[in-house]
Design a protein around this motif. Sequence first.
Motif, short mmCIF file in Angstrom:
data_model
loop_
_atom_site.label_atom_id
_atom_site.label_comp_id
_atom_site.label_asym_id
_atom_site.label_seq_id
_atom_site.Cartn_x
_atom_site.Cartn_y
_atom_site.Cartn_z
N LYS A 41 -7.61 2.13 4.89
CA LYS A 41 -8.64 1.09 5.00
C LYS A 41 -8.09 -0.16 5.71
O LYS A 41 -8.77 -0.75 6.55
N THR A 87 0.79 -1.24 0.00
CA THR A 87 0.00 0.00 0.00
C THR A 87 0.82 1.28 0.00
O THR A 87 0.25 2.35 0.14
N ALA A 143 -0.65 3.81 -2.19
CA ALA A 143 -2.12 3.94 -2.15
C ALA A 143 -2.56 4.32 -0.73
O ALA A 143 -2.95 3.45 0.05
N LEU A 153 -5.95 2.92 0.50
CA LEU A 153 -5.92 1.49 0.83
C LEU A 153 -5.21 1.27 2.16
O LEU A 153 -5.65 0.46 2.98
N GLU A 154 -4.13 1.99 2.38
CA GLU A 154 -3.43 1.86 3.66
C GLU A 154 -4.35 2.24 4.82
O GLU A 154 -4.42 1.52 5.82
#
Length: 130
Positions: free
Chosen positions: A30, A21, A24, A27-28
């Motif tokens: 999340k 991640t 991103a 995403l990290e």
Amino acid sequence: YRFSFMLEQAVAIYTDAMEATAEAPGLEAKLHSNLAEACCWFEPDRALEEAAISIDLNKGLGNEIEVAKCEAARCIALAKLGRLEDGLASSRDARSRAERVGGQVVHAPILAWRVENVRSENQTTPSSDC
């Protein structure tokens, strides 16, 4: 895995996925939320750490529903650590944030009721402010 309460497996998968991640941030953030939600049941201290990271990242991204989910996970972790007042505050914060963005954090008011019941065994219905 998390929803099947295969929590240790879920944590291992999320931890492995964290390596991918770097590019991103959404995403990290999340994944930190997912780790907080999984760890709150059996590693409450780690859940609090993951929730703090996720809350910081998600606030920066403007993702209120993820912040709300982390506050709900904090509620569980704090209650498991015996910090009932702090857990209740996190539950209320989770619900408030979710309502502001039109989402639901279904377990937040239920957990607040459970925390309140631990504090006062005479209460039989959920508190109206939860």
